[in-house]
Design a protein around this motif. Structure first.
Motif, mmCIF file in Angstrom:
data_model
loop_
_atom_site.group_PDB
_atom_site.id
_atom_site.type_symbol
_atom_site.label_atom_id
_atom_site.label_comp_id
_atom_site.label_asym_id
_atom_site.label_seq_id
_atom_site.Cartn_x
_atom_site.Cartn_y
_atom_site.Cartn_z
ATOM 1 N N GLU A 84 46.515 -24.331 -7.506
ATOM 2 C CA GLU A 84 47.421 -25.149 -8.316
ATOM 3 C C GLU A 84 48.211 -24.319 -9.329
ATOM 4 N N SER A 85 47.667 -23.186 -9.735
ATOM 5 C CA SER A 85 48.314 -22.358 -10.757
ATOM 6 C C SER A 85 49.560 -21.657 -10.252
ATOM 7 N N LYS A 86 49.674 -21.493 -8.947
ATOM 8 C CA LYS A 86 50.796 -20.747 -8.363
ATOM 9 C C LYS A 86 52.153 -21.245 -8.845
ATOM 10 N N GLU A 87 52.298 -22.542 -9.021
ATOM 11 C CA GLU A 87 53.606 -23.076 -9.402
ATOM 12 C C GLU A 87 53.899 -22.928 -10.898
ATOM 13 N N TYR A 88 52.920 -22.588 -11.704
ATOM 14 C CA TYR A 88 53.112 -22.485 -13.150
ATOM 15 C C TYR A 88 53.221 -21.050 -13.663
ATOM 16 N N ILE A 89 52.720 -20.088 -12.913
ATOM 17 C CA ILE A 89 52.684 -18.702 -13.361
ATOM 18 C C ILE A 89 54.003 -18.026 -12.997
ATOM 19 N N PRO A 90 54.638 -17.333 -13.958
ATOM 20 C CA PRO A 90 55.955 -16.737 -13.706
ATOM 21 C C PRO A 90 55.925 -15.412 -12.940
#
Length: 156
Positions: A84-90
């Motif tokens: 789930e973190s993939k879409e939030y981490i730049p």
């Protein structure tokens, strides 16, 4: 006349058991990497015992965000958080160090849904901090930042 006024204000952190103060100064471009020399000066004062430190890194080096996720069959909570973190981490998730403060089942759904507060930092950034500490003979016990520090305090 002389101008002794600093371009930067004094930063003061008032805690229950200590007060910390710092004032930055302008440095020429060739001296921008001041972390190691500043740490060496700190150690040189010999006001501290031991070599283990807890490091609070600047918020600009951290991504913090809430996620809501559903566990897939045979998936761990940690794997779901990374997914789930993939879409939030730049930056690419394989270049990240990811931690989470807490997980909680959501009140809706089939009981397989959770929420979590996620903290991520770029591996290279953390490596730079660890290298600077190592260069002056210190070892990081914990690398932390504001929100995480408050959460740990609440758990204490």
């Amino acid at each position: 006349m002389f101008n002794f006024k600093s371009a930067y204000p004094i930063g003061i952190d008032i805690g229950d058991q200590n007060i910390s103060a710092v004032q930055l100064k302008e440095t020429p471009p060739a001296e921008r990497n001041v972390l190691v020399p500043a740490l060496k000066d700190l150690i040189k004062n010999k006001r501290f015992a031991g070599k283990s430190v807890v490091v609070h890194i600047p918020p600009k080096n951290i991504s913090s965000f809430p996620v809501r996720f559903q566990l897939q069959e045979t998936e761990s909570i940690e794997s779901a958080i990374v997914r789930e973190s993939k879409e939030y981490i730049p930056f690419p998730v394989n270049e990240a160090i990811i931690d989470y403060l807490s997980t909680a089942p959501t009140a809706v759904g089939d009981g397989n849904q959770y929420t979590a507060t996620v903290i991520a930092a770029h591996k290279d950034t953390i490596k730079q901090y660890l290298l600077a500490l190592k260069q002056v003979g210190l070892s990081a016990e914990i690398i932390d930042f504001g929100l995480s520090s408050l959460f740990r305090l609440h758990q204490y």
